[in-house]
Design an enzyme around this catalytic site. Structure first.
Site, mmCIF file in Angstrom:
data_model
loop_
_atom_site.group_PDB
_atom_site.id
_atom_site.type_symbol
_atom_site.label_atom_id
_atom_site.label_comp_id
_atom_site.label_asym_id
_atom_site.label_seq_id
_atom_site.Cartn_x
_atom_site.Cartn_y
_atom_site.Cartn_z
ATOM 1 N N ARG A 119 0.820 -1.226 0.000
ATOM 2 C CA ARG A 119 0.000 0.000 0.000
ATOM 3 C C ARG A 119 0.850 1.270 0.000
ATOM 4 O O ARG A 119 0.428 2.321 0.476
ATOM 5 C CB ARG A 119 -0.961 0.037 1.183
ATOM 6 N N LYS A 141 3.325 11.159 -11.813
ATOM 7 C CA LYS A 141 2.481 10.271 -12.608
ATOM 8 C C LYS A 141 3.217 8.949 -12.795
ATOM 9 O O LYS A 141 4.373 8.935 -13.238
ATOM 10 C CB LYS A 141 2.202 10.879 -13.984
ATOM 11 N N GLU A 183 11.165 17.947 -26.046
ATOM 12 C CA GLU A 183 10.379 18.288 -24.846
ATOM 13 C C GLU A 183 10.961 19.551 -24.196
ATOM 14 O O GLU A 183 10.226 20.358 -23.625
ATOM 15 C CB GLU A 183 10.367 17.125 -23.836
ATOM 16 N N LYS A 225 8.542 22.318 -15.114
ATOM 17 C CA LYS A 225 7.658 21.177 -14.841
ATOM 18 C C LYS A 225 7.267 21.200 -13.371
ATOM 19 O O LYS A 225 6.112 20.984 -13.004
ATOM 20 C CB LYS A 225 8.358 19.867 -15.209
ATOM 21 N N GLU A 235 -3.748 17.127 -12.334
ATOM 22 C CA GLU A 235 -4.135 17.374 -13.716
ATOM 23 C C GLU A 235 -5.573 17.871 -13.853
ATOM 24 O O GLU A 235 -6.345 17.359 -14.644
ATOM 25 C CB GLU A 235 -3.983 16.080 -14.524
ATOM 26 N N ARG A 239 -2.003 21.939 -15.657
ATOM 27 C CA ARG A 239 -1.116 20.914 -16.216
ATOM 28 C C ARG A 239 -1.366 20.690 -17.710
ATOM 29 O O ARG A 239 -0.513 20.154 -18.411
ATOM 30 C CB ARG A 239 -1.296 19.610 -15.428
ATOM 31 N N ASN A 243 0.657 19.840 -22.460
ATOM 32 C CA ASN A 243 0.221 19.077 -23.641
ATOM 33 C C ASN A 243 0.453 19.812 -24.947
ATOM 34 O O ASN A 243 0.004 19.354 -25.997
ATOM 35 C CB ASN A 243 -1.266 18.735 -23.522
ATOM 36 N N HIS A 246 1.076 17.940 -28.085
ATOM 37 C CA HIS A 246 0.817 16.535 -27.792
ATOM 38 C C HIS A 246 -0.470 15.987 -28.396
ATOM 39 O O HIS A 246 -0.587 14.778 -28.590
ATOM 40 C CB HIS A 246 0.849 16.290 -26.277
ATOM 41 N N HIS A 250 0.064 12.579 -30.220
ATOM 42 C CA HIS A 250 -0.609 11.317 -29.897
ATOM 43 C C HIS A 250 -1.294 10.734 -31.128
ATOM 44 O O HIS A 250 -1.286 9.524 -31.330
ATOM 45 C CB HIS A 250 -1.617 11.518 -28.758
ATOM 46 N N HIS A 263 8.518 9.209 -29.163
ATOM 47 C CA HIS A 263 7.504 10.157 -28.676
ATOM 48 C C HIS A 263 7.938 11.614 -28.898
ATOM 49 O O HIS A 263 7.185 12.428 -29.420
ATOM 50 C CB HIS A 263 7.208 9.890 -27.195
HETATM 51 N N1 LIG Z 1 5.180 9.771 -15.894
HETATM 52 C C1 LIG Z 1 5.235 10.781 -16.717
HETATM 53 O O1 LIG Z 1 4.865 11.911 -16.381
HETATM 54 C C2 LIG Z 1 5.794 10.570 -18.090
HETATM 55 C C3 LIG Z 1 6.146 11.664 -18.885
HETATM 56 C C4 LIG Z 1 6.725 11.422 -20.131
HETATM 57 C C5 LIG Z 1 6.950 10.122 -20.552
HETATM 58 N N2 LIG Z 1 6.581 9.084 -19.762
HETATM 59 C C6 LIG Z 1 6.819 7.689 -20.177
HETATM 60 O O2 LIG Z 1 8.222 7.512 -20.297
HETATM 61 C C7 LIG Z 1 8.486 6.489 -21.261
HETATM 62 C C8 LIG Z 1 9.587 6.972 -22.186
HETATM 63 O O3 LIG Z 1 10.714 7.247 -21.404
HETATM 64 P P1 LIG Z 1 12.132 7.650 -22.005
HETATM 65 O O4 LIG Z 1 11.950 8.539 -23.156
HETATM 66 O O5 LIG Z 1 12.939 8.094 -20.853
HETATM 67 O O6 LIG Z 1 12.687 6.330 -22.636
HETATM 68 P P2 LIG Z 1 12.900 4.833 -22.109
HETATM 69 O O7 LIG Z 1 12.698 4.683 -20.669
HETATM 70 O O8 LIG Z 1 12.064 4.008 -23.027
HETATM 71 O O9 LIG Z 1 14.438 4.605 -22.440
HETATM 72 C C9 LIG Z 1 14.891 4.646 -23.750
HETATM 73 C C10 LIG Z 1 16.038 3.674 -24.002
HETATM 74 O O10 LIG Z 1 17.241 4.228 -23.470
HETATM 75 C C11 LIG Z 1 17.879 3.293 -22.602
HETATM 76 N N3 LIG Z 1 18.570 4.092 -21.592
HETATM 77 C C12 LIG Z 1 18.035 4.772 -20.567
HETATM 78 N N4 LIG Z 1 18.972 5.485 -19.947
HETATM 79 C C13 LIG Z 1 20.152 5.256 -20.579
HETATM 80 C C14 LIG Z 1 21.481 5.733 -20.418
HETATM 81 N N5 LIG Z 1 21.786 6.646 -19.496
HETATM 82 N N6 LIG Z 1 22.420 5.272 -21.265
HETATM 83 C C15 LIG Z 1 22.103 4.390 -22.250
HETATM 84 N N7 LIG Z 1 20.859 3.916 -22.473
HETATM 85 C C16 LIG Z 1 19.895 4.345 -21.638
HETATM 86 C C17 LIG Z 1 16.762 2.425 -22.103
HETATM 87 O O11 LIG Z 1 17.247 1.170 -21.699
HETATM 88 C C18 LIG Z 1 15.852 2.338 -23.324
HETATM 89 O O12 LIG Z 1 16.311 1.353 -24.197
HETATM 90 C C19 LIG Z 1 7.172 6.202 -21.951
HETATM 91 O O13 LIG Z 1 6.676 4.976 -21.470
HETATM 92 C C20 LIG Z 1 6.264 7.345 -21.519
HETATM 93 O O14 LIG Z 1 4.906 6.959 -21.427
HETATM 94 C C21 LIG Z 1 6.027 9.284 -18.544
HETATM 95 ZN ZN LIG Z 2 5.702 14.257 -24.075
#
Ligand SMILES: NC(=O)c1ccc[n+]([C@@H]2O[C@H](COP(=O)([O-])OP(=O)(O)OC[C@H]3O[C@@H](n4cnc5c(N)ncnc54)[C@H](O)[C@@H]3O)[C@@H](O)[C@H]2O)c1
Ligand SMILES: [Zn+2]
Length: 364
Positions: A119, A141, A183, A225, A235, A239, A243, A246, A250, A263
């Site tokens: 929990r 999030k 971004e 942010k 949100e 917030r 977007n 976005h 999307h 993305h």
């Molecule tokens: N929670 C939120 O507010 C929020 C906001 C934006 C995106 N997201 C989510 O984040 C995800 C995308 O995240 P991302 O863009 O960070 O990519 P990711 O987590 O998919 O990582 C991208 C690739 O880079 C590799 N990697 C990560 N760090 C590394 C490093 N320092 N050196 C070498 N390789 C490395 C990973 O293993 C992966 O293969 C999506 O699932 C998206 O929905 C969430």
């Molecule tokens: Zn984004």
């Protein structure tokens, strides 16, 4: 090193950013854990680059690392279950502190585990991608995907601390790195003209990952942010400005089944479309739209627009539930550094702008 405070209903937390933050992470985490067990969680890919270093820093403080695949396809409930069961095996109780070392996928999955295991247990983010440092690790999030859609199961769960060390981006593949830059441009357009100007002059340095450029853009983006999510944790209003670009992004991702674009790349194209729509709606000057488009182009070449009819993209936007009485809602720029939220636009006007973006010459 910079400290940025984020307000959240369950207590505020700090983002520490700057080179050398990783080296301090173990002692900061140990302090927060106040005697409870500390668990490192990451992916094999991230651990390949950073595992030895992180394990050395956490020697005597944390248990053996728990690793799981961080492909988007693995961001699901099955992975969550596996991690929870490994935590049980390792004797994690409600005093546990989970340290997520990785990109957005690792952060979203571990965040959701932290929100639900026993929990709710402690959570620290050590973001290792540019996207994670400026976006996903901030704001609480968390969540995973269902076969029916992305991020369909999740929780708002703020971390206790975020440790963003730009040095960890050294090993990031170029395409991932560039994705994060889009971004960062978004933060410039929605609320920080100085950041935007800095990018106009310093894009080369940023692409070369020069520490001074990285330090600046990560801090400025994280500040924004943090400001937005502090005012609107769940949100309900402000917030929405995050977007920008976005709604288009999307739709682009969905019609290409998430295969054609990173993305951030979809956000790059989406911001160009939103700027052109801003001009078409009489909100933004053509000169400002031109600056935005030029800055996006300076990051590198983007994958081209998908070969689908503009009407299909609009249908995808309508399916995204951002419609009211048939009209679509957008975040559109008024000038660089200021956007207007909830602008309602007739679908036909969106189709015209999309045609211009995808087939610029044919439309003229
Ligand atoms: N929670 C939120 O507010 C929020 C906001 C934006 C995106 N997201 C989510 O984040 C995800 C995308 O995240 P991302 O863009 O960070 O990519 P990711 O987590 O998919 O990582 C991208 C690739 O880079 C590799 N990697 C990560 N760090 C590394 C490093 N320092 N050196 C070498 N390789 C490395 C990973 O293993 C992966 O293969 C999506 O699932 C998206 O929905 C969430
Ligand atoms: Zn984004």
């Amino acid at each position: 090193m910079k400290r940025i405070r984020v307000r959240a209903a369950n207590g505020s937390y700090e983002i520490l950013c700057g080179r050398g933050v990783l080296a301090r992470s173990a002692s900061s985490v140990q302090r927060l854990a106040s005697g409870g067990p500390v668990f490192l969680l990451s992916s094999p890919r991230v651990w390949h680059h950073w595992g030895a270093r992180v394990e050395r820093l956490f020697r005597g403080i944390s248990r053996a690392a728990i690793l799981f695949g961080d492909r988007e396809a693995e961001k699901n409930l099955e992975t969550v279950e596996k991690i929870c069961r490994q935590l049980v095996d390792a004797g994690a109780d409600r005093r546990a502190m989970l340290v997520a070392v990785g990109g957005g996928v690792v952060g979203d999955v571990v965040g959701f585990v932290a929100a639900s295991y026993a929990r709710g247990v402690g959570l620290v983010h050590v973001p290792t991608t540019l996207v994670a440092q400026v976006d996903s690790a901030i704001g609480g999030k968390t969540g995973v995907n269902l076969p029916e859609g992305k991020n369909m199961v999740g929780a708002f769960y703020p971390p206790r601390l975020v440790l963003a060390d730009p040095d960890m981006l050294r090993t990031l593949p170029l395409r991932e790195y560039r994705s994060g830059i889009y971004e960062v441009i978004k933060y410039g357009v929605i609320g920080d003209e100085n950041l935007f100007r800095f990018l106009e002059h310093g894009m080369r340095d940023l692409l070369l990952r020069k520490p001074s450029a990285l330090d600046f853009v990560i801090e400025r983006s994280a500040v924004q942010k943090a400001r937005v999510v502090s005012q609107d944790e769940h949100e309900s209003g402000l917030r929405e400005i995050l977007n920008f670009g976005h709604t288009f992004a999307h739709a682009l991702e969905s019609v290409t089944r998430y295969r054609r674009y990173q993305h951030g790349e979809a956000v790059g194209l989406g911001m160009i479309a939103a700027s052109n729509l801003g001009v078409a709606q009489g909100l933004l000057s053509p000169a400002a739209a031109e600056r935005i488009t030029r800055l996006i182009a300076a990051v590198g070449s983007l994958p081209s627009w998908p070969g689908v009819a503009a009407a299909r993209l609009v249908a995808a936007m309508q399916a995204d539930k951002k419609t009211r009485a048939g009209k679509l809602r957008f975040v559109l720029p008024e000038r660089i550094g200021k956007v207007r939220c909830g602008v309602e636009v007739e679908p036909s006007a969106v189709v015209r702008v999309l045609r211009e973006c995808a087939f610029p010459r044919a439309a003229k």
